[in-house]
Write a protein that holds these residues in place. Structure first.
Motif, PDB file in Angstrom:
ATOM      1  N   VAL A 116       0.793  -1.266  -0.125  1.00  0.00           N
ATOM      2  CA  VAL A 116      -0.068   0.212  -0.075  1.00  0.00           C
ATOM      3  C   VAL A 116       0.602   1.329   0.131  1.00  0.00           C
ATOM      4  O   VAL A 116       0.559   2.103  -0.730  1.00  0.00           O
ATOM      5  CB  VAL A 116      -0.898  -0.146   1.166  1.00  0.00           C
ATOM      6  CG1 VAL A 116      -1.642   1.339   1.481  1.00  0.00           C
ATOM      7  CG2 VAL A 116      -2.026  -1.138   1.279  1.00  0.00           C
ATOM      8  N   ALA A 135       0.627   4.057  -3.235  1.00  0.00           N
ATOM      9  CA  ALA A 135       0.103   5.362  -2.531  1.00  0.00           C
ATOM     10  C   ALA A 135       1.087   6.176  -3.118  1.00  0.00           C
ATOM     11  O   ALA A 135       0.560   7.570  -3.296  1.00  0.00           O
ATOM     12  CB  ALA A 135      -0.051   5.343  -1.094  1.00  0.00           C
ATOM     13  N   ASP A 136       2.334   5.926  -3.322  1.00  0.00           N
ATOM     14  CA  ASP A 136       3.317   6.710  -3.581  1.00  0.00           C
ATOM     15  C   ASP A 136       3.200   6.995  -5.291  1.00  0.00           C
ATOM     16  O   ASP A 136       4.171   8.002  -5.601  1.00  0.00           O
ATOM     17  CB  ASP A 136       4.479   6.314  -3.191  1.00  0.00           C
ATOM     18  CG  ASP A 136       5.649   7.536  -3.086  1.00  0.00           C
ATOM     19  OD1 ASP A 136       5.298   8.586  -2.881  1.00  0.00           O
ATOM     20  OD2 ASP A 136       6.759   7.220  -3.403  1.00  0.00           O
ATOM     21  N   CYS A 167      -5.702   2.787  -0.136  1.00  0.00           N
ATOM     22  CA  CYS A 167      -5.066   3.783  -0.705  1.00  0.00           C
ATOM     23  C   CYS A 167      -5.876   4.063  -2.223  1.00  0.00           C
ATOM     24  O   CYS A 167      -6.240   3.201  -2.921  1.00  0.00           O
ATOM     25  CB  CYS A 167      -3.534   3.759  -1.149  1.00  0.00           C
ATOM     26  SG  CYS A 167      -2.783   2.511  -2.537  1.00  0.00           S
ATOM     27  N   THR A 191      -4.628   2.203  -6.739  1.00  0.00           N
ATOM     28  CA  THR A 191      -5.670   1.976  -5.820  1.00  0.00           C
ATOM     29  C   THR A 191      -5.466   0.527  -5.255  1.00  0.00           C
ATOM     30  O   THR A 191      -5.270  -0.329  -5.976  1.00  0.00           O
ATOM     31  CB  THR A 191      -7.101   2.005  -6.313  1.00  0.00           C
ATOM     32  OG1 THR A 191      -7.382   3.493  -6.760  1.00  0.00           O
ATOM     33  CG2 THR A 191      -8.138   1.926  -5.366  1.00  0.00           C
TER      34      THR A 191
END
Length: 457
Positions: free
Chosen positions: A285, A289-290, A331, A346
């Protein structure tokens, strides 16, 4: 509808407008391909191989043009487009190198030691119905096998990459392929059904959704035409109890985001054993997310737009339905308010049966993380799917992973501690609702030939 438009999904800009062909014009293209086939079938394997090698060279010479065109039409990262063109060139060269031996006559015996010959002869015009996610590779993998076997080919490409289809034909002709042998037709679905029934069409191959595959397979069966169907999937990648977590995260990010998450053989469901669930999920995650979205023409971009507004809406709805059924957004999940078909990386947790994220194929950068009790349970969950195209296993014990892949993974392809899409030397295809038949690895060369038995006294 008498015309179609191609649209840049990154900017919503209209790129081009194309007129749909009438049924008569489409039929004329089929008949022209058949006429060219009657000459092409008499050429030697060596001569066909030389044309394929020439096509490989022309593709490489035009790599930037093709990659930029694919990016404008589908949002594909330009760097991925370049990789796609190189794969196509490699397929042409592999087919040219291996085709003559694969298709050579075989001497056998029959009865009381009499001589027999098995000869692999072309059958005619192959109808190729292809999707948009690999605008050059999808048609090229069919075309290379078809022309090596001595067949003709008529392509109906996805509307959104019509320009790529026409450019591919132009370059093949430039490379020396007879002008009428490979045709591109721009038609609607009703006309496509009639093309399948045309008496000069001898085989049908299609890549796309399982729903479209059922329709085309039914129409072809009604007309007694052989089919090869490479359909969708929701490939599971298993993170077993002894997995190298850093390696698993690395390839899981790559496997979910490759081609903007729009690959039939992408990693989509991540089935993680209880023992390593928290470690994997937390690291995965964090990396997802990055990931920032960016200009698909930029060499540094990791994630571009989805291919169209229709695709964007489909992915958005599938995520919404999964969340409504109990999935948790770990995320991503919120598209930016921007022009174009942009959807962020996602990850969904708490994914269970009955959700689109579990049961269906999400064709976009959306990962489903599913908890398994142990390795055995992970294998059970992976096979708990109507699909069976590909999958993967992360484990430090490669011999055990190989045994799981060989005997227990109910798919056509399995990756162990790596990720990738296709290789010319390995068969490509699936089982269950992911279709049937094989391409690449020499297998595709014999899908549309007449294996003719000749009995001599």
């Amino acid at each position: 509808m008498s015309k179609i438009e191609t649209i840049n999904p990154a900017t919503a800009e209209t790129l081009n407008t194309y007129q749909l062909m009438s049924q008569n014009k489409a039929f004329a293209a089929v008949e022209a391909s058949h006429a060219a086939f009657t000459d092409w079938r008499m050429t030697s394997h060596a001569d066909r191989a030389e044309v394929l090698r020439s096509i490989a060279g022309v593709l490489r010479d035009n790599v930037d043009t093709l990659a930029e065109l694919m990016t404008r039409e589908t949002g594909k990262l330009k760097k991925d487009g370049k990789t796609e063109v190189e794969l196509c060139a490699a397929i042409c060269e592999y087919t040219a190198e291996e085709g003559p031996a694969q298709l050579a006559d075989e001497d056998r015996t029959w009865g009381d030691g009499h001589r027999g010959v098995v000869t692999y002869q072309p059958i005619g015009v192959i109808y190729s119905v292809q999707p948009w996610n690999f605008p050059i590779y999808q048609p090229m993998r069919v075309l290379a096998a078809a022309i090596m076997a001595g067949n003709g080919c008529v392509l109906k490409h996805a509307e959104i990459c019509t320009g790529s289809a026409l450019k591919l034909r132009e370059l093949c002709i430039k490379a020396g392929l007879p002008e009428d042998l490979f045709q591109v037709i721009i038609i609607d679905h009703d006309t496509s059904d009639k093309i399948i029934a045309h008496d000069k069409i001898r085989g049908v191959t299609m890549t796309g959704s399982d729903g479209a595959g059922r329709h085309i397979g039914t129409k072809a069966t009604e007309a007694l035409k052989k089919t090869v169907l490479e359909l969708g999937s929701n490939d599971a990648y298993l993170v077993l109890e002894d997995a190298d977590i850093d390696l698993a995260v690395k390839y899981s990010v790559m496997g979910r985001l490759y081609n903007n998450g729009q690959t039939c053989v992408s990693a989509k469901r991540f089935v993680v054993t209880e023992k390593v669930y928290d470690a994997f999920t937390q690291a995965y995650v964090a990396q997802m997310a990055d990931v920032a979205m960016g200009d698909p023409m930029d060499e540094d971009t990791v994630l571009g737009p989805l291919s169209s507004d229709d695709q964007f809406q489909t992915v958005k709805d599938q995520v919404k339905e999964s969340v409504k059924a109990g999935a948790k957004v770990l995320c991503g999940g919120t598209p930016p308010k921007a022009e174009g078909a942009w959807y962020p990386a996602t990850v969904l947790g708490d994914v269970t049966p009955g959700m689109p994220a579990y049961d269906d194929e999400i064709f976009g950068p959306v990962a489903a993380v599913i908890r398994a009790k142990d390795d055995e349970d992970a294998m059970r969950i992976a096979n708990d799917s109507r699909y069976g195209l590909g999958g993967g296993i992360f484990s430090k014990d490669e011999d055990r992973a190989l045994e799981l892949a060989r005997k227990h993974f109910d798919t056509g392809m399995v990756r162990i501690n790596n990720f990738g899409a296709a290789d010319p030397n390995m068969p490509f295809g699936g089982v269950k609702d992911s279709g049937y038949g094989r391409e690449h690895g020499g297998f595709g060369l014999k899908e549309f030939v007449n294996a003719k038995a000749i009995f001599m006294s």
